[in-house]
Design a protein around this motif. Structure first.
Motif, PDB file in Angstrom:
ATOM      1  N   GLY A  99       0.830  -1.200   0.000  1.00  0.00           N
ATOM      2  CA  GLY A  99       0.000   0.000   0.000  1.00  0.00           C
ATOM      3  C   GLY A  99       0.861   1.246   0.000  1.00  0.00           C
ATOM      4  N   GLU A 100       0.563   2.175   0.921  1.00  0.00           N
ATOM      5  CA  GLU A 100       1.288   3.434   0.987  1.00  0.00           C
ATOM      6  C   GLU A 100       2.513   3.369   1.894  1.00  0.00           C
ATOM      7  OE1 GLU A 100       0.555   6.144  -0.874  1.00  0.00           O
ATOM      8  OE2 GLU A 100      -0.909   4.822  -1.816  1.00  0.00           O
ATOM      9  N   ARG A 106       6.396   7.574  11.094  1.00  0.00           N
ATOM     10  CA  ARG A 106       7.390   7.818  10.045  1.00  0.00           C
ATOM     11  C   ARG A 106       8.313   6.622   9.833  1.00  0.00           C
ATOM     12  NH1 ARG A 106      11.439  12.427  12.295  1.00  0.00           N
ATOM     13  NH2 ARG A 106       9.464  13.548  12.451  1.00  0.00           N
ATOM     14  N   ASP A 107       8.409   5.737  10.821  1.00  0.00           N
ATOM     15  CA  ASP A 107       9.246   4.551  10.647  1.00  0.00           C
ATOM     16  C   ASP A 107       8.683   3.628   9.573  1.00  0.00           C
ATOM     17  OD1 ASP A 107      11.074   5.263  12.673  1.00  0.00           O
ATOM     18  OD2 ASP A 107       9.734   4.462  14.214  1.00  0.00           O
ATOM     19  N   ALA A 108       7.374   3.707   9.352  1.00  0.00           N
ATOM     20  CA  ALA A 108       6.729   2.810   8.395  1.00  0.00           C
ATOM     21  C   ALA A 108       6.337   3.495   7.095  1.00  0.00           C
ATOM     22  CB  ALA A 108       5.481   2.186   9.022  1.00  0.00           C
ATOM     23  N   GLY A 109       6.147   4.819   7.122  1.00  0.00           N
ATOM     24  CA  GLY A 109       5.614   5.489   5.944  1.00  0.00           C
ATOM     25  C   GLY A 109       6.367   6.752   5.585  1.00  0.00           C
ATOM     26  N   PHE A 110       5.998   7.312   4.450  1.00  0.00           N
ATOM     27  CA  PHE A 110       6.605   8.556   3.963  1.00  0.00           C
ATOM     28  C   PHE A 110       5.875   9.731   4.607  1.00  0.00           C
ATOM     29  CE2 PHE A 110       7.226   5.417   0.553  1.00  0.00           C
ATOM     30  CZ  PHE A 110       8.607   5.461   0.428  1.00  0.00           C
ATOM     31  N   THR A 111       6.212  10.030   5.832  1.00  0.00           N
ATOM     32  CA  THR A 111       5.510  11.050   6.589  1.00  0.00           C
ATOM     33  C   THR A 111       6.425  11.593   7.676  1.00  0.00           C
ATOM     34  OG1 THR A 111       3.601  11.444   8.045  1.00  0.00           O
ATOM     35  CG2 THR A 111       4.562   9.260   8.107  1.00  0.00           C
ATOM     36  N   ALA A 112       6.122  12.800   8.151  1.00  0.00           N
ATOM     37  CA  ALA A 112       6.854  13.366   9.287  1.00  0.00           C
ATOM     38  C   ALA A 112       6.197  13.010  10.609  1.00  0.00           C
ATOM     39  CB  ALA A 112       6.932  14.886   9.147  1.00  0.00           C
ATOM     40  N   CYS A 113       5.044  12.382  10.556  1.00  0.00           N
ATOM     41  CA  CYS A 113       4.293  11.987  11.753  1.00  0.00           C
ATOM     42  C   CYS A 113       5.150  11.049  12.616  1.00  0.00           C
ATOM     43  CB  CYS A 113       3.005  11.301  11.311  1.00  0.00           C
ATOM     44  SG  CYS A 113       1.935  10.731  12.622  1.00  0.00           S
ATOM     45  N   PRO A 114       5.177  11.219  13.914  1.00  0.00           N
ATOM     46  CA  PRO A 114       4.310  12.025  14.789  1.00  0.00           C
ATOM     47  C   PRO A 114       4.864  13.406  15.127  1.00  0.00           C
ATOM     48  CG  PRO A 114       5.604  10.551  16.137  1.00  0.00           C
ATOM     49  CD  PRO A 114       6.018  10.289  14.709  1.00  0.00           C
TER      50      PRO A 114
END
Length: 566
Positions: free
Chosen positions: A273-274, A292-300
């Motif tokens: 998926g993403e 962010r460890d799993a996805g292309f994001t700055a979260c958390p």
């Protein structure tokens, strides 16, 4: 955003990578259009959008305004309205262990009083005003939660306590709104839990706070992860101490009832998926990790992400020792049958080699099994525990969908362990069929017809009884007419010749249930061979060429045979 006539600074938002796992019911409704995380503008009266693409033009942009409404109860939601179904843990005073066959605890070990983390106060869905009519499908469940993912909602931080229920209702409405209307198209709010900046915990996705509900929060890893979101944006803002402590206590409690250790790593397989990890990739994460460890994001957010080591240490302090005293186990299978729900797995208690009880809950109704069956594989893994720790059994249940949860009941220190939950469908439809023909011959009885079980598209067995003696046949002949009528494939016809004498016989046909249930009678016939007389015609009878003879010609046959007759 404009509040009280003043425009705020621009707030950057990117596409969210949170999508349902591919094998989940809501995936089909949420796979065609991306979306950002929602922007909270509790008191705004205007909004501007600036969209740009790395290359080309931005097309198909849709802005959705969500009004979560107001309630008088928002000013003071109930402090805690979610009850835990976990059994209270048993504590003990300091003593010397007397159990010589402990799995993890040796007989010489000194046992301290170990208290499992208590369930923290959690405001229920009703407490924040969830409109349950917005949910579009039933919850999915995991048979094994192994980690927790920490998120932030990337929304405003300046909210008041009374704003929070409406903020969560806004998330919920956006997540469940159909994609065509600008929402995410999910069944429910994506997070399992939310924590506000005041340290209050809120129930997220429906399905039970002690269960293993699968959310939509960490693309590729939803089905093995608890998703907990801190409400706010912690990219640059400081994280309140109340947030980190509430996150720690909530995760510690969940880890204690799911037998998860903090401060260690776990391997998971990406669902694609993403996620930034392709489908099938084996990934090793800390059991508490950031989105962010799993996805292309700055979260958390950088500031909350930087606090994850401290949160792991705090969770370990609160729950790790309790986990080592709690039962271990696994669910091997949960399946619907004709008579109910069959479950199997193993469970053992680290403070004794004696079998323990496994609680099986079906739609809230509790049954118990004893984990005392021989499992040589478990005996090899835990030699000091022995091998008598397997369990299996069938729980009665009517046809339809059922939520099944299994819990290994604690007998010493620690807490009872939720082994896993799942939704199963009991299909116990009776087979149907029809006898097309029963025909007797001098040496056999010919029986033909069709039979099928709506619980399977595969051919089923048919038992043909002649005077009480059975002959089994597989109903696997092609019957396009049956396929057209039932939509269950065409391999359901049968035809069989049963040896028999020419006397009258009673013939009965039974369709055999594919799930081991009742085998219904298709029908009975009484047949007898009606021995027809030979027939023929005398074509010619004339005087023969010599005196005293007659020439005769014609034909004769016996319907019972194709052979010549006299």
């Amino acid at each position: 955003m404009r509040e009280s006539g003043t425009w705020s600074d621009w707030q950057a938002v990117g596409a969210s990578d949170a999508i349902p796992d591919a094998n989940r019911a809501e995936a089909a409704d949420a796979a065609t259009r991306g979306g950002t995380d929602p922007i909270v503008a509790s008191h705004a009266d205007g909004v501007q959008i600036w969209a740009e693409a790395a290359t080309g033009k931005v097309t198909g942009v849709k802005v959705v305004l969500i009004d979560p409404g107001t309630r008088a109860a928002d000013a003071a939601p109930p402090a805690s309205t979610v009850a835990s179904t976990s059994a209270p843990s048993t504590t003990a005073t300091t003593a010397r262990a007397t159990v010589t066959s402990a799995v993890f605890r040796q007989a010489s070990a000194t046992i301290r009083a170990v208290v499992a983390p208590a369930q923290p106060s959690i405001i229920s869905r009703a407490g924040w005003g969830a409109d349950e009519s917005l949910r579009t499908c039933e919850p999915d469940y995991s048979t094994g939660i192994v980690s927790a993912a920490v998120h932030h909602t990337a929304s405003a931080n300046n909210y008041a306590p009374a704003d929070v229920p409406a903020i969560i209702r806004g998330f919920y409405a956006y997540h469940t709104r159909p994609e065509a209307d600008g929402g995410r198209g999910w069944c429910d709010i994506g997070y399992n839990f939310l924590v506000d900046r005041f340290g209050r915990n809120f129930e997220g996705r429906a399905g039970g706070i002690t269960s293993t509900v699968i959310g939509v929060h960490t693309g590729g890893f939803n089905s093995r992860t608890i998703g907990i979101a801190a409400i706010g944006d912690f990219s640059t803002a400081a994280v309140p101490a109340a947030v980190t402590e509430s996150l720690s206590q909530l995760i510690a409690w969940k880890f204690s009832i799911h037998h998860i250790m903090a401060g260690v790593t776990v391997q998971m397989v990406s669902g694609g998926g993403e996620s930034k990890y392709p489908l099938g990739t084996v990934v090793e994460f800390p059991t508490i990790y950031g989105h962010r460890d799993a996805g292309f994001t700055a979260c958390p957010g950088q500031n909350l992400y930087d606090l994850l080591p401290a949160i792991r240490a705090r969770v370990a302090e609160l729950s790790n020792e309790s986990v080592t005293y709690s039962p271990a186990g696994a669910v091997d299978s949960v399946a619907g049958s004709a008579t109910g729900i069959r479950v199997a797995g193993w469970a053992l208690e680290p403070e004794t080699s004696a079998p323990i009880q496994v609680e099986v809950t079906v739609d809230g109704t509790v049954s118990a099994l004893t984990a005392d069956q021989d499992r040589s594989d478990i005996g090899q893994l835990f030699p000091s525990a022995g091998s008598l720790h397997g369990f299996s059994g069938t729980i009665s249940a009517a046809g339809g969908r059922h939520v099944v949860c299994l819990r290994a009941l604690n007998v010493g220190q620690g807490a009872s362990t939720v082994l896993g939950c799942t939704a199963v469908t009991v299909r116990n439809s009776s087979p149907v069929g029809y006898i097309d023909a029963v025909t007797a011959t001098p040496t056999s009885i010919l029986v033909s017809g069709w039979a099928l079980d709506l619980d399977t598209t595969s051919p089923i067995a048919v038992h043909v009884y002649v005077d009480g003696l059975a002959t089994a046949v597989l109903a696997d002949g092609s019957r396009p007419d049956v396929a057209a009528a039932y939509g269950d494939g065409d391999k359901h016809g049968f035809s069989v010749a049963v040896p028999a004498t020419a006397e009258p016989h009673r013939v009965c046909v039974y369709a055999i249930d594919s799930q081991g249930g009742v085998n219904p009678l298709v029908g009975c016939r009484t047949v007898a061979y009606d021995n027809p007389a030979p027939v023929g015609i005398l074509d010619v009878a004339v005087a023969g060429p010599s005196s005293g003879t007659i020439s005769v010609s014609g034909w004769a046959m016996d319907p019972d045979t194709s052979a010549p007759i006299n």
